[in-house]
Design a protein around this motif. Sequence first.
Motif, PDB file in Angstrom:
ATOM      1  N   ALA A 278     -22.036  -8.547  37.866  1.00 20.06           N
ATOM      2  CA  ALA A 278     -23.398  -8.260  38.322  1.00 20.06           C
ATOM      3  C   ALA A 278     -24.204  -7.496  37.280  1.00 20.06           C
ATOM      4  O   ALA A 278     -25.430  -7.549  37.270  1.00 20.06           O
ATOM      5  N   ILE A 333     -32.743  -2.329  45.606  1.00 19.00           N
ATOM      6  CA  ILE A 333     -32.840  -3.030  46.882  1.00 19.00           C
ATOM      7  C   ILE A 333     -32.333  -2.124  47.990  1.00 19.00           C
ATOM      8  O   ILE A 333     -31.264  -1.511  47.872  1.00 19.00           O
ATOM      9  N   TYR A 335     -30.680  -0.796  51.409  1.00 23.88           N
ATOM     10  CA  TYR A 335     -29.431  -1.191  52.068  1.00 23.88           C
ATOM     11  C   TYR A 335     -29.729  -1.849  53.412  1.00 23.88           C
ATOM     12  O   TYR A 335     -30.559  -1.382  54.192  1.00 23.88           O
ATOM     13  N   ASN A 336     -29.042  -2.950  53.668  1.00 23.17           N
ATOM     14  CA  ASN A 336     -29.165  -3.673  54.931  1.00 23.17           C
ATOM     15  C   ASN A 336     -27.811  -3.630  55.625  1.00 23.17           C
ATOM     16  O   ASN A 336     -26.847  -4.253  55.171  1.00 23.17           O
ATOM     17  N   THR A 339     -26.262  -7.191  56.669  1.00 22.65           N
ATOM     18  CA  THR A 339     -25.732  -8.098  55.635  1.00 22.65           C
ATOM     19  C   THR A 339     -24.795  -7.389  54.664  1.00 22.65           C
ATOM     20  O   THR A 339     -24.008  -8.043  53.965  1.00 22.65           O
ATOM     21  N   ASP A 341     -25.869  -5.917  52.067  1.00 15.84           N
ATOM     22  CA  ASP A 341     -26.536  -5.953  50.767  1.00 15.84           C
ATOM     23  C   ASP A 341     -27.319  -4.666  50.543  1.00 15.84           C
ATOM     24  O   ASP A 341     -27.687  -3.969  51.490  1.00 15.84           O
ATOM     25  N   GLY A 342     -27.628  -4.388  49.270  1.00 16.58           N
ATOM     26  CA  GLY A 342     -28.484  -3.260  48.959  1.00 16.58           C
ATOM     27  C   GLY A 342     -27.733  -2.095  48.350  1.00 16.58           C
ATOM     28  O   GLY A 342     -26.566  -2.209  47.962  1.00 16.58           O
ATOM     29  N   THR A 343     -28.419  -0.964  48.273  1.00 15.91           N
ATOM     30  CA  THR A 343     -27.913   0.219  47.585  1.00 15.91           C
ATOM     31  C   THR A 343     -27.557   1.309  48.577  1.00 15.91           C
ATOM     32  O   THR A 343     -28.400   1.730  49.382  1.00 15.91           O
ATOM     33  N   GLN A 362     -22.292   1.232  46.666  1.00 17.38           N
ATOM     34  CA  GLN A 362     -22.705   0.109  45.823  1.00 17.38           C
ATOM     35  C   GLN A 362     -24.144   0.302  45.374  1.00 17.38           C
ATOM     36  O   GLN A 362     -24.928   1.001  46.015  1.00 17.38           O
ATOM     37  N   GLN A 364     -27.448  -2.021  43.964  1.00 18.20           N
ATOM     38  CA  GLN A 364     -28.014  -3.354  43.774  1.00 18.20           C
ATOM     39  C   GLN A 364     -29.461  -3.217  43.313  1.00 18.20           C
ATOM     40  O   GLN A 364     -30.345  -2.857  44.081  1.00 18.20           O
TER      41      GLN A 364
END
Length: 389
Positions: A278, A333, A335-336, A339, A341-343, A362, A364
């Motif tokens: 990534a 991004i 955080y979701n 999903t 996803d995100g930070t 994480q 992103q």
Amino acid sequence: MPITKRPGLYFNETTEFELQGNGGKIPVWIGKTGNSAATGYKVDGTQVLTFKNWGEVNRSIANGGIGTDTSTNPLLAALKDFFEEAEVKSSEQIGIPYIYVIDVGAGTSKDVWLAALTTAKTMRKAIIEFYVGAESITDNNYTISDFIAAANASISTETANLNLRTAFTTKAGATDAQLIALNPNPGGILKSRFGLIEPDKFGKHAARLCCTPYYIEPGFLPFRSVEPGEFKARTDAEILALQNAGIIFGTDEVVDDLVVCRINLSTSTAFALNPRPADSLFHARFNADHLLREVFKAVFSQIKANETASYLVKAQTKVDAVIDDEVEAERMIAYNSETGDGTKLTLVESEDEEYDMELNGQIQGINCTNAILVNVKIKNPAVKAIATS
């Protein structure tokens, strides 16, 4: 009064190339100069010099510089290109307040280069390293690939100590094929913190990397001091071969009659991997590192502080605030939870060491647009029926 100029654009070159402003990445340059030791001047990799402009660098050693002949001094030649490109020419451009330089003399000694790597890490405000002339090392068949491996190890060690850095080098006179051969897959460098740059205008590429905001792809902003036609002309196949091998190079991007000189793509050597990490683009690596540095600063106040009932909550609030600021600025991004996803970074007490905290999660960042795919169907114009009576 008579007109003395034809219509056109006119450029007056200066020789100071002052590094103004802030926002850029402060570099350490390690390189071959051909210099010898002198009174108060070392070429053993242990001395760090600081310069603010080209005029300070381009002086004799006795007058505080590193020399004046770019034809025999590879580091000086690279720094001339660097200062030309890094010069701030408009208010929206970011600059660099100063650079660090470590002279390794003739550049033939492995031990001097390795000493310079260690010395460079003491400059804590620097976050990027550039190496010039490592192909000149002659000790015990030591190659530039051996040096790159050592530089990688040095960077990795410092990363564990929260000194987050990236590094870049080139090989003087290398062809495209020789550059690609430095990063074979498998068995190459293949690291997200290390970059290989074409030798042509190495210093200008370095300045573009330093003078691009951490949240922007370095290939987005055009060069400040390169004109169309100066970069090597390459076919599409040659460009793709370099790009996919993780090599950084310049190109003329042409749309109709508009020509813009840019870095093709700021690929790390890890870009040659499949699948690609990534952070295989330096745009992503720089963005993530900036967030981590801000988080480290936010939680540093807890070092050696009392572990009160609320200390973890307070520290987590600081971390969340750093992430929220970057999300609001559209650099990270959000955080979701649905999903995943995100930070998101979470502070917890370590299960292994009672005096330690751990930061888990994480990061992103916002992607750059690498390609715009266009699917267009061209249709015949509509034909209206003609009424007849």
